[in-house]
Scaffold this motif. Sequence first.
Motif, PDB file in Angstrom:
ATOM      1  N   ASP A 228      31.365 -43.739  -9.817  1.00 24.47           N
ATOM      2  CA  ASP A 228      30.560 -44.654  -9.601  1.00 24.47           C
ATOM      3  C   ASP A 228      29.737 -44.406  -8.129  1.00 24.47           C
ATOM      4  N   PHE A 229      28.332 -44.699  -8.177  1.00 23.72           N
ATOM      5  CA  PHE A 229      27.821 -44.503  -6.904  1.00 23.72           C
ATOM      6  C   PHE A 229      26.918 -45.602  -6.655  1.00 23.72           C
ATOM      7  N   ASP A 230      27.123 -46.145  -5.229  1.00 20.59           N
ATOM      8  CA  ASP A 230      26.455 -47.241  -4.946  1.00 20.59           C
ATOM      9  C   ASP A 230      25.175 -46.740  -4.117  1.00 20.59           C
ATOM     10  N   ILE A 231      24.167 -47.032  -4.556  1.00 23.60           N
ATOM     11  CA  ILE A 231      22.770 -46.395  -3.924  1.00 23.60           C
ATOM     12  C   ILE A 231      21.947 -47.578  -3.245  1.00 23.60           C
ATOM     13  N   THR A 232      21.515 -47.338  -2.100  1.00 19.90           N
ATOM     14  CA  THR A 232      20.502 -48.282  -1.388  1.00 19.90           C
ATOM     15  C   THR A 232      18.929 -47.908  -1.864  1.00 19.90           C
ATOM     16  N   ILE A 233      18.293 -48.763  -2.368  1.00 28.68           N
ATOM     17  CA  ILE A 233      16.733 -48.532  -2.778  1.00 28.68           C
ATOM     18  C   ILE A 233      15.900 -49.260  -1.814  1.00 28.68           C
ATOM     19  N   GLU A 234      14.883 -48.439  -1.490  1.00 31.54           N
ATOM     20  CA  GLU A 234      13.550 -49.009  -0.765  1.00 31.54           C
ATOM     21  C   GLU A 234      12.463 -48.682  -1.701  1.00 31.54           C
ATOM     22  N   LEU A 235      12.175 -49.777  -2.196  1.00 31.73           N
ATOM     23  CA  LEU A 235      10.721 -49.933  -3.183  1.00 31.73           C
ATOM     24  C   LEU A 235       9.425 -49.780  -2.130  1.00 31.73           C
ATOM     25  N   MET A 236       8.865 -48.697  -2.598  1.00 35.29           N
ATOM     26  CA  MET A 236       7.487 -48.324  -2.004  1.00 35.29           C
ATOM     27  C   MET A 236       6.245 -48.656  -2.840  1.00 35.29           C
ATOM     28  N   GLY A 237       5.972 -50.204  -3.230  1.00 35.20           N
ATOM     29  CA  GLY A 237       5.147 -50.773  -4.129  1.00 35.20           C
ATOM     30  C   GLY A 237       5.601 -50.454  -5.533  1.00 35.20           C
ATOM     31  N   ASN A 238       4.831 -50.429  -6.537  1.00 29.20           N
ATOM     32  CA  ASN A 238       5.284 -50.384  -7.755  1.00 29.20           C
ATOM     33  C   ASN A 238       5.375 -48.827  -8.304  1.00 29.20           C
ATOM     34  N   ASP A 239       4.935 -47.988  -7.485  1.00 29.98           N
ATOM     35  CA  ASP A 239       4.951 -46.299  -8.033  1.00 29.98           C
ATOM     36  C   ASP A 239       5.696 -45.722  -7.148  1.00 29.98           C
ATOM     37  N   GLY A 240       6.599 -46.019  -6.424  1.00 21.11           N
ATOM     38  CA  GLY A 240       7.433 -44.971  -5.602  1.00 21.11           C
ATOM     39  C   GLY A 240       8.650 -45.970  -5.058  1.00 21.11           C
ATOM     40  N   LYS A 242      12.557 -45.028  -2.226  1.00 20.54           N
ATOM     41  CA  LYS A 242      13.521 -44.017  -1.600  1.00 20.54           C
ATOM     42  C   LYS A 242      14.829 -44.404  -2.095  1.00 20.54           C
ATOM     43  N   GLN A 243      15.718 -43.652  -2.354  1.00 26.99           N
ATOM     44  CA  GLN A 243      17.103 -43.826  -2.526  1.00 26.99           C
ATOM     45  C   GLN A 243      18.003 -43.161  -1.421  1.00 26.99           C
ATOM     46  N   MET A 244      18.727 -43.880  -0.902  1.00 21.12           N
ATOM     47  CA  MET A 244      19.838 -43.427   0.235  1.00 21.12           C
ATOM     48  C   MET A 244      21.302 -43.750  -0.321  1.00 21.12           C
ATOM     49  N   MET A 245      22.202 -42.547  -0.037  1.00 19.68           N
ATOM     50  CA  MET A 245      23.518 -42.591  -0.510  1.00 19.68           C
ATOM     51  C   MET A 245      24.339 -41.938   0.574  1.00 19.68           C
ATOM     52  N   ASP A 246      25.431 -42.840   0.825  1.00 20.89           N
ATOM     53  CA  ASP A 246      26.590 -42.237   1.855  1.00 20.89           C
ATOM     54  C   ASP A 246      27.334 -41.147   0.977  1.00 20.89           C
ATOM     55  N   ASN A 247      27.646 -39.959   1.447  1.00 17.95           N
ATOM     56  CA  ASN A 247      28.506 -39.052   0.776  1.00 17.95           C
ATOM     57  C   ASN A 247      29.868 -38.964   1.410  1.00 17.95           C
ATOM     58  N   ASP A 249      31.528 -36.701   2.633  1.00 19.02           N
ATOM     59  CA  ASP A 249      31.512 -35.989   3.653  1.00 19.02           C
ATOM     60  C   ASP A 249      30.796 -36.336   4.841  1.00 19.02           C
ATOM     61  N   SER A 250      30.629 -37.681   4.934  1.00 14.65           N
ATOM     62  CA  SER A 250      29.921 -38.308   6.205  1.00 14.65           C
ATOM     63  C   SER A 250      28.332 -38.032   6.350  1.00 14.65           C
ATOM     64  N   THR A 251      28.118 -37.499   5.352  1.00 16.33           N
ATOM     65  CA  THR A 251      26.547 -37.221   5.435  1.00 16.33           C
ATOM     66  C   THR A 251      25.570 -38.129   4.451  1.00 16.33           C
ATOM     67  N   LYS A 252      24.373 -38.262   4.694  1.00 13.07           N
ATOM     68  CA  LYS A 252      23.615 -39.235   3.806  1.00 13.07           C
ATOM     69  C   LYS A 252      22.521 -38.535   3.194  1.00 13.07           C
ATOM     70  N   SER A 253      22.658 -38.522   1.786  1.00 12.58           N
ATOM     71  CA  SER A 253      21.531 -38.240   0.983  1.00 12.58           C
ATOM     72  C   SER A 253      20.204 -38.704   0.766  1.00 12.58           C
ATOM     73  N   VAL A 254      19.031 -38.645   0.917  1.00 14.33           N
ATOM     74  CA  VAL A 254      17.674 -39.300   0.977  1.00 14.33           C
ATOM     75  C   VAL A 254      16.793 -38.722  -0.279  1.00 14.33           C
ATOM     76  N   GLU A 255      16.418 -39.470  -1.167  1.00  9.84           N
ATOM     77  CA  GLU A 255      15.545 -38.863  -2.279  1.00  9.84           C
ATOM     78  C   GLU A 255      14.249 -39.857  -2.117  1.00  9.84           C
ATOM     79  N   ILE A 256      12.977 -39.295  -2.344  1.00  7.27           N
ATOM     80  CA  ILE A 256      11.938 -40.030  -2.487  1.00  7.27           C
ATOM     81  C   ILE A 256      11.422 -39.850  -3.798  1.00  7.27           C
ATOM     82  N   TYR A 257      11.013 -40.687  -4.460  1.00  9.53           N
ATOM     83  CA  TYR A 257      10.534 -40.603  -5.919  1.00  9.53           C
ATOM     84  C   TYR A 257       9.145 -41.202  -6.001  1.00  9.53           C
TER      85      TYR A 257
END
Length: 262
Positions: A228-240, A242-247, A249-257
Amino acid sequence: MKLSIVSLMVLLISCTGTEKKAGVDMSGAYKMLSVEVKSDSADTTYTNSEQAKIYTGDYMMYANYIAADSNTSFGIANYTANGDTVTENVFYRSSDSIITDQPESYNLLIEKTSKGFKQFIKAMPTNSGGKIDLTEIYDSVGNNITSALDGAWKMTNRYVIKGTDTTTAMATQYKMYYAGYCIWGHTWKDSSNKAHTGMGYGTFTMPSANKVKESMIASTYAEVKGHDFDITIELMGNDGFKQMMDNADSTKSVEIYERLKK
């Protein structure tokens, strides 16, 4: 001016011949049960692949993993439905180290079943230059729950944060959320410029407007499958978004869609 009976019949036939039939409704999430492959020299049915397929109203995405040989593949397409025929216009697909980004269209004959559907593709071209007849059987696994993330997405940026350092970690990645299921697939190249393919699919829920829990049923990666993965989401309007996830190894992955639009 009066039309003769013959002229009227010709007109009616001409009009109905070009009229589109109401298309079969494919919207939903599905798990493949079996695939039958027929060619001039073989007729084999496989049940050992982990494949899911999602149709939104406009897009289709599939992802597949075969543990026996670690084969990974995925593809994404827009599609249309006319009667019992679905035309998938695949614009990106990948299988292990082979990436195809040239558009290809496939006509699928669809037969609805009590639990899902059966699809048939005749004379499908293969990477080796041959042709096969392909029959796949799917069960529906989705639900009727909707979310703000429903749809098809393409990743536009990815980076990893470690302390005060930020490292870009790009790949070509597509993701789809629909009917309580999610699929993602990506390609990336190593230091020797060799291409690799990865995928994952599973269920998802949104405990709150900015939180997503993804439960991965299958994946190329052992550290993803069954977790299971707990992901924080930041909506950028209806068409975008950002997802942020703590790993771990103490890093944080950020992906923008960004949302794919027809």
